[in-house]
Design a protein around this motif. Structure first.
Motif, short mmCIF file in Angstrom:
data_model
loop_
_atom_site.label_atom_id
_atom_site.label_comp_id
_atom_site.label_asym_id
_atom_site.label_seq_id
_atom_site.Cartn_x
_atom_site.Cartn_y
_atom_site.Cartn_z
N THR A 156 73.81 1.97 -14.04
CA THR A 156 74.96 1.45 -13.30
C THR A 156 74.96 1.90 -11.85
O THR A 156 74.49 3.00 -11.52
CB THR A 156 76.28 1.90 -13.94
OG1 THR A 156 76.44 3.32 -13.77
CG2 THR A 156 76.32 1.56 -15.42
N GLN A 157 75.51 1.07 -10.99
CA GLN A 157 75.62 1.41 -9.57
C GLN A 157 76.60 2.55 -9.37
O GLN A 157 76.43 3.39 -8.47
CB GLN A 157 76.05 0.20 -8.76
CG GLN A 157 75.96 0.38 -7.25
CD GLN A 157 74.56 0.67 -6.78
OE1 GLN A 157 73.62 -0.04 -7.13
NE2 GLN A 157 74.39 1.73 -5.99
N SER A 158 77.63 2.61 -10.21
CA SER A 158 78.61 3.70 -10.09
C SER A 158 77.94 5.05 -10.29
O SER A 158 78.16 6.00 -9.53
CB SER A 158 79.73 3.52 -11.12
OG SER A 158 80.61 2.49 -10.75
N ALA A 159 77.10 5.16 -11.33
CA ALA A 159 76.40 6.42 -11.58
C ALA A 159 75.45 6.74 -10.44
O ALA A 159 75.37 7.89 -9.99
CB ALA A 159 75.63 6.33 -12.90
N ALA A 160 74.74 5.74 -9.93
CA ALA A 160 73.79 5.97 -8.83
C ALA A 160 74.52 6.45 -7.58
O ALA A 160 74.06 7.37 -6.89
CB ALA A 160 73.02 4.68 -8.54
N ASN A 161 75.68 5.85 -7.28
CA ASN A 161 76.45 6.26 -6.11
C ASN A 161 76.93 7.70 -6.22
O ASN A 161 76.89 8.47 -5.26
CB ASN A 161 77.65 5.33 -5.92
CG ASN A 161 77.26 3.96 -5.42
OD1 ASN A 161 76.13 3.74 -4.96
ND2 ASN A 161 78.18 3.01 -5.51
N LEU A 162 77.39 8.07 -7.43
CA LEU A 162 77.91 9.43 -7.59
C LEU A 162 76.78 10.46 -7.57
O LEU A 162 76.92 11.54 -6.99
CB LEU A 162 78.69 9.53 -8.91
CG LEU A 162 79.63 10.74 -9.01
CD1 LEU A 162 80.74 10.64 -7.98
CD2 LEU A 162 80.23 10.85 -10.39
#
Length: 448
Positions: free
Chosen positions: A43-49
Motif C-alpha cells: 500500500t502507498q500508505s505504508a510506503a509513505n509512513l
C-alpha cells in the motif's frame, strides 16, 4: 517552496487502516498492552509512513505527523542536529523545552535506566523487573496512556537525549500519543521523538495537515496527512516529582480527571506566565504567547453577553469583515446579524476535554480507530448594515460540547484568519483547559 531554504514540502496521505495489520497484545502485569504491526508491503500508505520513519531516523529536517491532540513536528530526540531542525523550522525560542514521544513503555524505560545495574532517579535497576518510571505516575499511565497527557521525569545522568530537548533543565516531558500513525512512526523509526506542535511559533496549533502546510511550507520536507485531530488541544503536562503534584500546562485531560486518580487527589495548578518573572519555562506553553492569528482576537469570558453591533463597529477596518466563534449560548440572528445570548441553546456540557475510551491502552485506541470523524464546523456568512455601510459577519458555531469546542477552536481561528477578517470575537466557556489557550491567543479579554 522557500527560496531561502530550498526545501520542497510534500504532503503524504496515510490511511491508518492501510498500513498493515495492527493489533494489541496483552502484557500480564504491565501497565499497558503492546502494539504490534504487521507492515503491508503493497500500500502507498505504508510506503509513505515507512519513508517518513526513515527521515526521522536519519535526516536533520523534522517530519510533521498527526497525533490525537494536534499535529507534531518530530525529530530524533537523541541527535542535536535533528532537534535543532525543529527550532529552526518553527522559529521557536531555544529556552522552550520539547516533549519527547514514545511508542511503548519499554522504549521509555530503556531511556531512563542505566547500564550495569546502577541507580537512576533513586530507583535501582539491578533486576529486570525494576521500574524506572516513578510510581506516582502509574495510576495516570494506566488510565490515560496512550493519550493527551505528558509527565515530567528526571533526565538521567549521561542521558541519550540531546541537550536541546530539555533546554538546560534537569527534567524532560514524556508522552505516548493516542494515534496509530504517531505510534507506528515512532516504533518504526526506533528512536524517541521530540515533537512540539507543527506550526510556526506563536501561530494557532495545527489540527489538520493543511494547517501545517500553511505555516511550514518550504521549511520541512514531509507532512504525514492522517486527517483531522480528535482532541484538538495539546496534552496536559503534569509534574508528579513535586509535592503536591502540579499541572504545568492545561490540555486534553482535566484537573477533575487527574484528581480521580490515586495520589493525585490534591494536584494543584502550577502554570503561570513565566515571562512575567523572566524565568525559564519548565514545560512548553508556560512562557511565550501562543496560538495567535493575524486578526485581533476579542475573547469574552464565560457568561458575558455577546457584543452589540456598536461593539463590533469598534473593530471594523479596511476589510469590513468580522469573525465570530460561538459556543454554548451565543446565537446570531439570521436576518439582522445581531447576536443574543440563549441559555437554552446549550444542550451538552460534558465534564473535561478528553473523552476516555471504555477500553484503556492500545486496545481502546484501536477500537476508536473505526469511529466516524467529527465533521468540521461550517462557516456561515451574514450581511448587515453597520455605520451606513455593509459589513460581512462570518460565523463558526462549535456547539456546546466542550470536547467539540476543543477539537475545533484552533481550526476556527485559522479559517477566519484566512478570510482576512478585521477581528475575531470568541464566546468563552467555563472549562480552563480551553480558555487557557484562548487567553494566550487573545489581544483583548472582556470579563463578566
Amino acid at each position: 517552496m522557500s527560496a531561502e531554504s530550498g526545501v520542497k514540502t510534500a504532503v503524504s496521505p496515510v490511511d491508518a487502516q492501510k498500513i498493515g495489520s495492527v493489533k494489541a497484545t496483552a502484557n500480564p502485569g504491565d501497565l499497558l498492552d503492546s502494539l504490534d504491526i504487521d507492515w503491508s508491503t503493497s500500500t502507498q500508505s505504508a510506503a509513505n509512513l515507512l519513508y517518513a520513519a526513515s527521515q526521522l531516523k536519519h535526516s536533520d529536517i523534522p517530519v510533521a505527523f498527526p497525533t490525537e491532540t494536534v499535529y507534531g513536528l518530530g525529530a530524533d530526540a537523541t541527535r542535536s542536529a535533528a532537534v535543532r531542525g525543529i527550532y529552526k523550522a518553527k522559529q521557536r525560542p531555544v529556552d522552550n523545552p520539547l516533549i519527547v514521544h514514545f511508542s511503548s513503555l519499554q522504549q521509555l524505560r530503556d531511556l531512563l535506566r542505566s547500564e550495569g545495574g546502577t541507580q537512576r532517579n533513586g530507583i535501582s535497576s539491578t533486576t529486570s523487573d525494576a521500574d524506572s518510571i516513578p510510581r506516582i505516575y502509574h495510576p495516570l499511565i494506566s488510565r490515560f496512556w496512550p493519550g493527551p497527557l505528558t509527565i515530567i521525569l528526571p533526565n538521567p545522568p549521561n542521558s541519550p537525549l540531546a541537550p536541546e530537548v530539555t533546554a538546560g533543565l534537569s527534567t524532560f516531558g514524556a508522552r505516548m500519543p493516542r494515534h496509530v500513525l504517531a505510534l507506528a512512526l515512532i516504533q518504526k523509526a526506533g528512536v524517541p521523538v521530540a515533537a512540539p506542535s507543527a506550526n510556526a511559533s506563536t501561530k494557532p496549533s495545527p489540527t489538520a495537515a493543511e494547517h501545517v502546510a500553511h505555516d511550514l511550507d518550504g521549511r520541512i520536507e514531509t507532512i504525514i496527512d492522517g486527517g483531522p485531530c480528535d482532541v484538538g488541544v495539546e496534552s496536559t503536562v503534569v509534574d508528579g516529582l513535586s509535592d503536591p503534584p502540579l499541572i504545568l500546562r492545561p490540555g486534553g485531560i482535566s484537573i477533575e480527571q487527574l484528581r480521580s486518580c490515586a495520589g493525585w487527589e490534591n494536584v494543584q495548578i502550577g502554570y503561570k506566565n513565566s515571562a512575567e518573572g523572566g524565568s525559564q519555562p519548565k514545560a512548553p506553553g508556560m512562557k511565550y504567547r501562543h496560538y495567535s492569528p493575524k486578526a485581533t482576537v476579542v475573547l469574552y469570558e464565560a457568561g458575558k453577553a455577546p457584543p452589540t453591533l456598536e461593539a463590533l463597529e469598534t473593530y471594523v477596518a479596511s476589510s469590513r469583515r468580522i469573525g465570530v466563534i460561538t459556543t454554548k449560548s451565543w446565537v446570531v440572528d439570521e436576518s439582522t446579524g445581531s447576536m443574543r445570548a440563549d441559555r437554552g441553546h446549550s444542550t451538552e456540557n460534558p465534564n473535561g476535554v478528553h473523552t476516555e475510551e471504555d477500553t484503556p491502552g492500545f486496545r481502546g485506541m484501536l477500537k476508536a480507530l473505526h469511529s466516524t470523524p467529527t465533521p468540521r464546523a461550517a462557516m456561515k456568512s451574514h450581511s448587515l448594515q453597520l455605520g451606513g455601510s455593509p459589513l460581512q459577519l462570518l460565523e463558526i458555531s462549535l456547539g456546546p460540547s466542550t470536547a467539540k469546542i476543543a477539537r475545533g477552536i484552533f481550526a476556527a481561528l485559522r479559517e477566519l484568519d484566512r478570510e482576512d477578517v478585521d477581528a475575531i470575537f470568541v464566546e468563552g466557556i467555563d472549562e480552563n483547559e480551553v480558555m487557557n489557550r484562548l487567553r494566550k491567543a487573545a489581544e483583548i479579554k472582556i470579563s463578566p
